[in-house]
Motif scaffolding. Structure first.
Motif, PDB file in Angstrom:
ATOM      1  N   VAL A 133       0.855  -1.187   0.000  1.00 31.68           N
ATOM      2  CA  VAL A 133       0.000   0.000   0.000  1.00 31.68           C
ATOM      3  C   VAL A 133       0.890   1.235   0.000  1.00 31.68           C
ATOM      4  O   VAL A 133       1.717   1.416   0.895  1.00 31.68           O
ATOM      5  CB  VAL A 133      -0.936   0.017   1.224  1.00 31.68           C
ATOM      6  N   ASN A 134       0.755   2.050  -1.026  1.00 26.46           N
ATOM      7  CA  ASN A 134       1.576   3.260  -1.170  1.00 26.46           C
ATOM      8  C   ASN A 134       0.748   4.476  -0.781  1.00 26.46           C
ATOM      9  O   ASN A 134      -0.253   4.772  -1.429  1.00 26.46           O
ATOM     10  CB  ASN A 134       2.042   3.406  -2.617  1.00 26.46           C
ATOM     11  N   VAL A 135       1.174   5.152   0.268  1.00 26.39           N
ATOM     12  CA  VAL A 135       0.459   6.347   0.717  1.00 26.39           C
ATOM     13  C   VAL A 135       1.150   7.578   0.123  1.00 26.39           C
ATOM     14  O   VAL A 135       2.318   7.833   0.410  1.00 26.39           O
ATOM     15  CB  VAL A 135       0.432   6.426   2.251  1.00 26.39           C
ATOM     16  N   GLU A 136       0.430   8.258  -0.730  1.00 23.96           N
ATOM     17  CA  GLU A 136       0.979   9.468  -1.369  1.00 23.96           C
ATOM     18  C   GLU A 136       0.112  10.661  -0.988  1.00 23.96           C
ATOM     19  O   GLU A 136      -0.619  11.208  -1.802  1.00 23.96           O
ATOM     20  CB  GLU A 136       1.024   9.279  -2.888  1.00 23.96           C
ATOM     21  N   VAL A 137       0.159  10.962   0.296  1.00 19.08           N
ATOM     22  CA  VAL A 137      -0.666  12.049   0.830  1.00 19.08           C
ATOM     23  C   VAL A 137       0.272  13.148   1.333  1.00 19.08           C
ATOM     24  O   VAL A 137       1.075  12.906   2.231  1.00 19.08           O
ATOM     25  CB  VAL A 137      -1.562  11.549   1.979  1.00 19.08           C
ATOM     26  N   PRO A 138       0.178  14.336   0.751  1.00 21.51           N
ATOM     27  CA  PRO A 138       1.066  15.415   1.196  1.00 21.51           C
ATOM     28  C   PRO A 138       0.773  15.822   2.638  1.00 21.51           C
ATOM     29  O   PRO A 138      -0.354  15.666   3.111  1.00 21.51           O
ATOM     30  CB  PRO A 138       0.736  16.576   0.251  1.00 21.51           C
ATOM     31  N   ASP A 139       1.779  16.348   3.302  1.00 17.42           N
ATOM     32  CA  ASP A 139       1.561  16.934   4.631  1.00 17.42           C
ATOM     33  C   ASP A 139       0.671  18.158   4.512  1.00 17.42           C
ATOM     34  O   ASP A 139       0.634  18.807   3.466  1.00 17.42           O
ATOM     35  CB  ASP A 139       2.903  17.372   5.231  1.00 17.42           C
ATOM     36  N   GLY A 140      -0.014  18.462   5.578  1.00 20.21           N
ATOM     37  CA  GLY A 140      -0.726  19.736   5.645  1.00 20.21           C
ATOM     38  C   GLY A 140      -2.165  19.696   5.170  1.00 20.21           C
ATOM     39  O   GLY A 140      -2.838  20.722   5.190  1.00 20.21           O
ATOM     40  N   ILE A 141      -2.633  18.525   4.717  1.00 21.57           N
ATOM     41  CA  ILE A 141      -4.041  18.432   4.333  1.00 21.57           C
ATOM     42  C   ILE A 141      -4.840  17.919   5.534  1.00 21.57           C
ATOM     43  O   ILE A 141      -4.428  16.977   6.212  1.00 21.57           O
ATOM     44  CB  ILE A 141      -4.241  17.476   3.136  1.00 21.57           C
ATOM     45  N   GLU A 142      -5.962  18.574   5.791  1.00 23.63           N
ATOM     46  CA  GLU A 142      -6.833  18.151   6.893  1.00 23.63           C
ATOM     47  C   GLU A 142      -8.233  17.884   6.371  1.00 23.63           C
ATOM     48  O   GLU A 142      -8.669  18.519   5.410  1.00 23.63           O
ATOM     49  CB  GLU A 142      -6.902  19.267   7.942  1.00 23.63           C
ATOM     50  N   VAL A 143      -8.913  16.940   6.994  1.00 30.62           N
ATOM     51  CA  VAL A 143     -10.340  16.776   6.705  1.00 30.62           C
ATOM     52  C   VAL A 143     -11.118  17.023   7.991  1.00 30.62           C
ATOM     53  O   VAL A 143     -10.592  16.865   9.097  1.00 30.62           O
ATOM     54  CB  VAL A 143     -10.686  15.380   6.145  1.00 30.62           C
ATOM     55  N   ILE A 144     -12.352  17.445   7.824  1.00 30.26           N
ATOM     56  CA  ILE A 144     -13.222  17.674   8.971  1.00 30.26           C
ATOM     57  C   ILE A 144     -14.298  16.600   8.937  1.00 30.26           C
ATOM     58  O   ILE A 144     -15.135  16.572   8.039  1.00 30.26           O
ATOM     59  CB  ILE A 144     -13.845  19.078   8.906  1.00 30.26           C
ATOM     60  N   ALA A 145     -14.199  15.688   9.898  1.00 27.38           N
ATOM     61  CA  ALA A 145     -15.090  14.529   9.867  1.00 27.38           C
ATOM     62  C   ALA A 145     -15.157  13.899  11.250  1.00 27.38           C
ATOM     63  O   ALA A 145     -14.319  14.172  12.109  1.00 27.38           O
ATOM     64  CB  ALA A 145     -14.557  13.503   8.868  1.00 27.38           C
ATOM     65  N   GLU A 146     -16.161  13.066  11.449  1.00 24.94           N
ATOM     66  CA  GLU A 146     -16.181  12.247  12.653  1.00 24.94           C
ATOM     67  C   GLU A 146     -15.162  11.133  12.462  1.00 24.94           C
ATOM     68  O   GLU A 146     -15.262  10.335  11.525  1.00 24.94           O
ATOM     69  CB  GLU A 146     -17.586  11.682  12.908  1.00 24.94           C
ATOM     70  N   ARG A 147     -14.172  11.118  13.338  1.00 26.69           N
ATOM     71  CA  ARG A 147     -12.992  10.289  13.105  1.00 26.69           C
ATOM     72  C   ARG A 147     -13.318   8.807  12.891  1.00 26.69           C
ATOM     73  O   ARG A 147     -12.835   8.183  11.946  1.00 26.69           O
ATOM     74  CB  ARG A 147     -11.998  10.430  14.257  1.00 26.69           C
ATOM     75  N   THR A 148     -14.140   8.242  13.747  1.00 27.13           N
ATOM     76  CA  THR A 148     -14.383   6.798  13.628  1.00 27.13           C
ATOM     77  C   THR A 148     -15.106   6.475  12.313  1.00 27.13           C
ATOM     78  O   THR A 148     -14.870   5.428  11.710  1.00 27.13           O
ATOM     79  CB  THR A 148     -15.210   6.261  14.809  1.00 27.13           C
ATOM     80  N   LEU A 149     -15.967   7.381  11.894  1.00 24.83           N
ATOM     81  CA  LEU A 149     -16.679   7.151  10.628  1.00 24.83           C
ATOM     82  C   LEU A 149     -15.730   7.304   9.446  1.00 24.83           C
ATOM     83  O   LEU A 149     -15.761   6.512   8.495  1.00 24.83           O
ATOM     84  CB  LEU A 149     -17.866   8.114  10.490  1.00 24.83           C
ATOM     85  N   PHE A 150     -14.884   8.321   9.514  1.00 22.38           N
ATOM     86  CA  PHE A 150     -13.898   8.526   8.444  1.00 22.38           C
ATOM     87  C   PHE A 150     -12.963   7.317   8.341  1.00 22.38           C
ATOM     88  O   PHE A 150     -12.644   6.844   7.246  1.00 22.38           O
ATOM     89  CB  PHE A 150     -13.099   9.808   8.703  1.00 22.38           C
ATOM     90  N   GLN A 151     -12.554   6.811   9.498  1.00 23.44           N
ATOM     91  CA  GLN A 151     -11.690   5.628   9.497  1.00 23.44           C
ATOM     92  C   GLN A 151     -12.382   4.449   8.814  1.00 23.44           C
ATOM     93  O   GLN A 151     -11.767   3.679   8.085  1.00 23.44           O
ATOM     94  CB  GLN A 151     -11.308   5.246  10.927  1.00 23.44           C
ATOM     95  N   ARG A 152     -13.677   4.345   9.058  1.00 22.19           N
ATOM     96  CA  ARG A 152     -14.400   3.226   8.450  1.00 22.19           C
ATOM     97  C   ARG A 152     -14.450   3.364   6.929  1.00 22.19           C
ATOM     98  O   ARG A 152     -14.357   2.377   6.195  1.00 22.19           O
ATOM     99  CB  ARG A 152     -15.806   3.101   9.030  1.00 22.19           C
ATOM    100  N   VAL A 153     -14.604   4.578   6.452  1.00 20.00           N
ATOM    101  CA  VAL A 153     -14.612   4.824   5.001  1.00 20.00           C
ATOM    102  C   VAL A 153     -13.307   4.334   4.374  1.00 20.00           C
ATOM    103  O   VAL A 153     -13.296   3.532   3.434  1.00 20.00           O
ATOM    104  CB  VAL A 153     -14.819   6.331   4.701  1.00 20.00           C
TER     105      VAL A 153
END
Ligand code: ATP
Ligand code: MG
Length: 160
Positions: free
Chosen positions: A38-58
């Motif tokens: 699994v290659n994670v290509e996510v830049p630093d500094g990006i944030e999402v606003i979400a309910e954490r446990t639900l976002f994790q499930r997604v």
């Protein structure tokens, strides 16, 4: 949460890169089993606003699908910040989804590969239904693209 979609979300600011890296770690055993990285290509500094446990499930549901169907290929998680939203893409270079199945994969209990995977994974066909429900609860959108033999890409877009 699927039963009570109107309840108040407990949203928080989630630094995306760290969260995705944790989730990728969580799936590393499954990935090793499938011979996939699994290659994670996510830049630093990006944030999402979400309910954490639900976002994790997604993300977890998408990673688990991508890894399971990767066929020894690769899985990538990418993200970018756009003007009004953040998009997160989970892509695999695996078996793909047949065009006739693709319009139905977000339907409850729909499993496109019952015959191909008979005896192995016995999912309920609920993963993508839950993904879409959670994303819509956050006023976001989810889309899927796939080509047989080439792989699948699911893109989640959340308001920034
Ligand atoms: N990345 C992917 N590559 C190929 N097929 C996929 C991928 N993601 C989903 N699918 C197909 O879409 C169907 C629906 O996916 P979904 O996650 O909703 O259910 P599931 O994975 O079968 O079961 P569950 O997630 O409930 O354990 C799957 O059965 C599979 O056929
Ligand atoms: Mg699934």
């Amino acid at each position: 949460m699927v039963e009570a979609p109107d309840r108040q979300l407990r949203k928080e600011i989630i630094p995306l890169r760290a969260e995705i890296e944790n989730l990728a770690d969580f799936h590393s055993v499954q990935a090793t089993d499938q011979g996939t990285q699994v290659n994670v290509e996510v830049p630093d500094g990006i944030e999402v606003i979400a309910e954490r446990t639900l976002f994790q499930r997604v993300i977890s549901n998408l990673l688990s699908n991508a890894i399971r169907h990767s066929g020894g290929g690769k899985v990538f998680v990418r993200a970018k910040r756009e003007k009004d939203n953040v998009t997160i893409e989970v892509q695999d270079t695996g078996v793909g989804i047949a065009p006739e199945d693709l319009p139905h994969v977000f339907d409850r209990f729909y499993r496109a590969d019952v015959s191909r995977h008979a005896g192995s994974h016995q999912g309920f066909g609920l993963g993508l239904t839950i993904v879409r429900t959670i994303v819509q609860l956050h006023r976001g959108e989810v889309s899927i693209q796939s080509a047989r033999g080439q792989g699948t890409s699911v893109t989640v877009s959340l308001p920034a």
